[in-house]
Design a protein around this motif. Structure first.
Motif, PDB file in Angstrom:
ATOM      1  N   PRO A 140     -10.020  12.735   4.022  1.00 21.12           N
ATOM      2  CA  PRO A 140      -8.752  12.007   4.039  1.00 21.12           C
ATOM      3  C   PRO A 140      -8.055  12.102   5.391  1.00 21.12           C
ATOM      4  N   LEU A 141      -7.387  11.012   5.752  1.00 26.19           N
ATOM      5  CA  LEU A 141      -6.585  10.948   6.969  1.00 26.19           C
ATOM      6  C   LEU A 141      -5.113  10.900   6.587  1.00 26.19           C
ATOM      7  N   ALA A 142      -4.278  11.484   7.445  1.00 29.46           N
ATOM      8  CA  ALA A 142      -2.840  11.473   7.187  1.00 29.46           C
ATOM      9  C   ALA A 142      -2.090  11.354   8.506  1.00 29.46           C
ATOM     10  N   ALA A 191      -6.849   7.500   0.038  1.00 26.74           N
ATOM     11  CA  ALA A 191      -6.616   8.950   0.007  1.00 26.74           C
ATOM     12  C   ALA A 191      -5.636   9.330  -1.094  1.00 26.74           C
ATOM     13  N   ARG A 192      -5.450   8.467  -2.074  1.00 29.38           N
ATOM     14  CA  ARG A 192      -4.424   8.725  -3.101  1.00 29.38           C
ATOM     15  C   ARG A 192      -4.718   9.965  -3.925  1.00 29.38           C
ATOM     16  N   ALA A 207       0.832  -1.206   0.000  1.00 30.32           N
ATOM     17  CA  ALA A 207       0.000   0.000   0.000  1.00 30.32           C
ATOM     18  C   ALA A 207       0.867   1.257   0.000  1.00 30.32           C
ATOM     19  N   ILE A 208       1.983   1.221   0.729  1.00 33.85           N
ATOM     20  CA  ILE A 208       2.896   2.363   0.754  1.00 33.85           C
ATOM     21  C   ILE A 208       3.504   2.593  -0.618  1.00 33.85           C
ATOM     22  N   PHE A 224       1.815  11.718   5.278  1.00 38.36           N
ATOM     23  CA  PHE A 224       1.605  10.567   4.397  1.00 38.36           C
ATOM     24  C   PHE A 224       0.153  10.141   4.536  1.00 38.36           C
ATOM     25  N   PRO A 225      -0.534   9.862   3.415  1.00 36.58           N
ATOM     26  CA  PRO A 225      -1.942   9.451   3.504  1.00 36.58           C
ATOM     27  C   PRO A 225      -2.083   8.163   4.305  1.00 36.58           C
TER      28      PRO A 225
END
Length: 301
Positions: free
Chosen positions: A101-103, A72-73, A23-24, A91-92
């Motif tokens: 979106p969360l970061a 959140a891309r 995912a990262i 970073f999302p």
């Protein structure tokens, strides 16, 4: 607040390993740049779908979330802009059930980019996800700003100089920075408002009290040379940050304004969004309390 996360599948020492790393890498392909705190958070929380608590929320509505940076891309450009304003990498991490979106930031804090701008959900991802699901009110991240009326007395250039020197002392005592000059901007009140003076006046040697009269004399002389009178100008004295000041302290602005037809004599303390959290925020709060006490003190105290 372990219940909501435990029900979502979280447990101490959870590690999603390859799934988190994939995912990262997928997020990196759209411009997100990873860092250790983001990797740790995603290895621990990736894949969770946290449901809102059954109680409906302690302080605000309880909100669920999905932890997957790919959710959140499309918000990576917005997160980059927010990171630039905050002075910290982001970073999302995922998305709330309300589509915000969360970061995670490089200090491990969980942020949400929601209505009205950025919000701090928790000092850790664990606390932030729990608070979101339990309905604990987030903290809105704002650029700090305070205004303090000048103590009673003539609102003239002398009062502005004295107030500015008080601010120099407060900023220095709190450990923010040590001002070395006052900057005077004088704008005439008649006609189109010509800037008559716009320059620095260095502080002299010795105590701040001993600097007041020489500064006042130098500023008055400069106004006279420009053909302006202090009583006919809006006067703003600011305290420039010394050369070499970096990071959030460099965004701090402290100003004293007198003679403005639009507002009463006032001292303002403000800073950029990057000074809204962390050590600089704590120091600014200390400065604000000191200036508030000075503002209401009896004249001559």
């Amino acid at each position: 607040m372990t219940g909501v996360l435990m029900r979502a599948g979280w447990r101490p020492d959870r590690d999603t390993g390859d799934a988190a790393m994939l995912a990262i890498l997928t997020s990196a392909a759209v411009g997100a740049v990873s860092f250790p705190a983001a990797e740790r958070a995603l290895r621990e929380f990736h894949g969770l779908h946290v449901l809102p608590a059954d109680t409906g929320g302690r302080e605000v509505a309880a909100i669920g979330s999905v932890v997957d940076p790919r959710e959140a891309r499309f918000d990576v450009p917005s997160l980059h802009r927010l990171a630039g304003s905050l002075g910290v990498r982001l970073f999302p991490l995922g998305r709330t059930d309300t589509d915000a979106p969360l970061a995670v930031d490089e200090h491990g804090r969980l942020l949400m980019l929601g209505p009205g701008g950025p919000w701090l959900l928790g000092e850790t991802v664990y606390d932030g996800l729990s608070a979101l699901a339990e309905g604990i009110a987030p903290v809105r991240i704002r650029a700090p700003r305070w205004s303090f009326p000048l103590p009673d007395g003539p609102a003239d250039l002398g009062a502005a100089v004295r107030a500015a020197l008080v601010a120099v002392y407060v900023l220095h005592s709190a450990g923010l920075y040590s001002g070395r000059a006052l900057h005077l901007r004088a704008t005439t009140l008649r006609g189109i408002g010509v800037v008559a003076v716009d320059e620095d006046f260095p502080l002299g040697p010795g105590s701040l009290d001993s600097s007041a009269e020489p500064l006042l004399a130098a500023m008055t002389g400069r106004l006279d040379a420009s053909g302006a009178r202090a009583a006919g100008c809006e006067l703003t004295l600011t305290i420039p940050a010394p050369p070499g000041t970096e990071g959030p302290p460099a965004t701090v602005e402290c100003a004293v304004t007198v003679g403005s037809p639009a507002e009463p004599p006032v001292l303002t303390l403000s800073a950029g969004l990057s000074a809204s959290t962390g050590p600089t925020a704590t120091v600014l709060d200390t400065c604000a309390r000191s200036l508030a006490a000075w503002s209401v003190a009896p004249a001559g105290a």
